[in-house]
Structure formats: C-alpha cells, structure tokens
Design a protein around this motif. Structure first.
Motif, short mmCIF file in Angstrom:
data_model
loop_
_atom_site.label_atom_id
_atom_site.label_comp_id
_atom_site.label_asym_id
_atom_site.label_seq_id
_atom_site.Cartn_x
_atom_site.Cartn_y
_atom_site.Cartn_z
N TRP A 18 36.50 25.02 -20.52
CA TRP A 18 36.42 23.88 -19.62
C TRP A 18 36.28 24.33 -18.17
CZ3 TRP A 18 35.65 19.22 -21.53
CH2 TRP A 18 36.10 18.92 -22.81
N LEU A 19 35.47 23.60 -17.41
CA LEU A 19 35.26 23.86 -15.99
C LEU A 19 35.66 22.62 -15.19
CD1 LEU A 19 31.79 25.59 -16.25
CD2 LEU A 19 33.97 26.69 -15.81
N PRO A 20 36.02 22.79 -13.91
CA PRO A 20 36.40 21.64 -13.08
C PRO A 20 35.24 20.66 -12.91
CG PRO A 20 36.94 23.70 -11.99
CD PRO A 20 36.15 24.05 -13.21
N ILE A 21 35.55 19.38 -12.90
CA ILE A 21 34.51 18.34 -12.81
C ILE A 21 33.70 18.46 -11.53
CG2 ILE A 21 35.89 16.53 -11.73
CD1 ILE A 21 33.48 16.13 -14.74
N GLN A 22 34.27 19.03 -10.48
CA GLN A 22 33.56 19.19 -9.22
C GLN A 22 32.34 20.09 -9.35
OE1 GLN A 22 36.82 19.68 -9.71
NE2 GLN A 22 37.90 18.25 -8.38
N LEU A 23 32.31 20.94 -10.37
CA LEU A 23 31.19 21.86 -10.59
C LEU A 23 30.16 21.31 -11.58
CD1 LEU A 23 33.17 25.21 -10.93
CD2 LEU A 23 32.04 24.30 -8.90
N ALA A 24 30.35 20.09 -12.08
CA ALA A 24 29.47 19.54 -13.12
C ALA A 24 28.06 19.30 -12.57
CB ALA A 24 30.05 18.24 -13.66
N PRO A 25 27.05 19.77 -13.29
CA PRO A 25 25.67 19.53 -12.86
C PRO A 25 25.24 18.11 -13.22
CG PRO A 25 25.70 20.77 -14.90
CD PRO A 25 27.13 20.62 -14.48
N ASP A 26 24.24 17.61 -12.52
CA ASP A 26 23.66 16.31 -12.84
C ASP A 26 22.53 16.50 -13.85
OD1 ASP A 26 25.27 14.80 -11.13
OD2 ASP A 26 23.92 15.11 -9.42
N PHE A 45 31.36 12.02 -27.35
CA PHE A 45 29.93 11.77 -27.17
C PHE A 45 29.46 12.49 -25.90
CE2 PHE A 45 32.57 8.27 -25.72
CZ PHE A 45 32.27 8.23 -24.36
N PRO A 46 28.17 12.83 -25.82
CA PRO A 46 27.66 13.50 -24.63
C PRO A 46 27.53 12.52 -23.46
CG PRO A 46 25.88 13.10 -26.17
CD PRO A 46 27.15 12.67 -26.86
N CYS A 47 27.73 13.03 -22.26
CA CYS A 47 27.64 12.22 -21.04
C CYS A 47 26.71 12.88 -20.04
CB CYS A 47 29.01 12.05 -20.41
SG CYS A 47 30.18 11.12 -21.42
N ARG A 48 26.14 12.04 -19.16
CA ARG A 48 25.33 12.50 -18.04
C ARG A 48 25.75 11.73 -16.81
NH1 ARG A 48 19.44 14.48 -18.71
NH2 ARG A 48 19.57 15.50 -20.72
N ARG A 49 25.68 12.39 -15.65
CA ARG A 49 25.98 11.71 -14.40
C ARG A 49 24.67 11.34 -13.72
NH1 ARG A 49 29.79 14.97 -10.72
NH2 ARG A 49 27.99 16.34 -10.79
N ARG A 50 24.57 10.06 -13.36
CA ARG A 50 23.40 9.55 -12.64
C ARG A 50 23.91 8.73 -11.46
NH1 ARG A 50 20.98 7.75 -18.15
NH2 ARG A 50 21.98 5.80 -17.57
N ALA A 51 23.46 9.08 -10.28
CA ALA A 51 23.85 8.37 -9.06
C ALA A 51 25.36 8.26 -8.93
CB ALA A 51 23.19 6.99 -9.01
#
Length: 84
Positions: A18-26, A45-51
C-alpha cells in the motif's frame, strides 16, 4: 547497504504494498483502501480518480469515501473457457 528492490520515491514498491493516497496517479485502475483495526481494508472493485473524484470503474459511479491508501489494481485471472 540499500535494498535494490525499493526506490527512494516509494513508487517502485513491492507487489501488493500500500502507498499513501497523496501519491495516487490519475487515470489508471487502482485498488483503494481505508484504515481498519486489522490493517488496510481494500475495496473490492477498481477505482479511478477524475477531476478529484474517485469513481468505481465497473459501475462508473462516484465512490463516496476518503481512501487513505492505494495500490495497482491486479485483475483476477479470467475464469471463462477459451476455445482453441
């Protein structure tokens, strides 16, 4: 002596780490997690960050949580039969 499997940025962590959420790529499929008394509890389930908003990739719906950790989503092997 340093561990050759780990980079100084932390982005080359081992599988499943696990990595910190601050490092999550878009714009890529990620597994998100939240703190739990037994450790990090992953979403199923898989997630993606958009906007700036996290979305469930499978349902294309916003996920109304504030995750604390992430790791690359690893797809399960296909259980369908292949015909040769």
């Amino acid at each position: 002596m340093s561990d050759p499997d780990k980079s100084h940025s932390g982005l080359s962590s081992g599988p499943g780490e696990w990595l910190p959420i601050q490092l999550a790529p878009d714009d890529c499929d990620l597994e998100l997690g939240q703190p739990h008394k037994t450790g990090i509890l992953p979403l199923s389930f898989p997630c993606r960050r958009r906007a700036g908003v996290w979305f469930n990739v499978w349902a294309d719906e916003a996920v109304l949580i504030s995750p604390s950790h992430w790791r690359i989503w690893r797809r399960e092997p296909s259980r369908t039969n292949t015909h040769i």
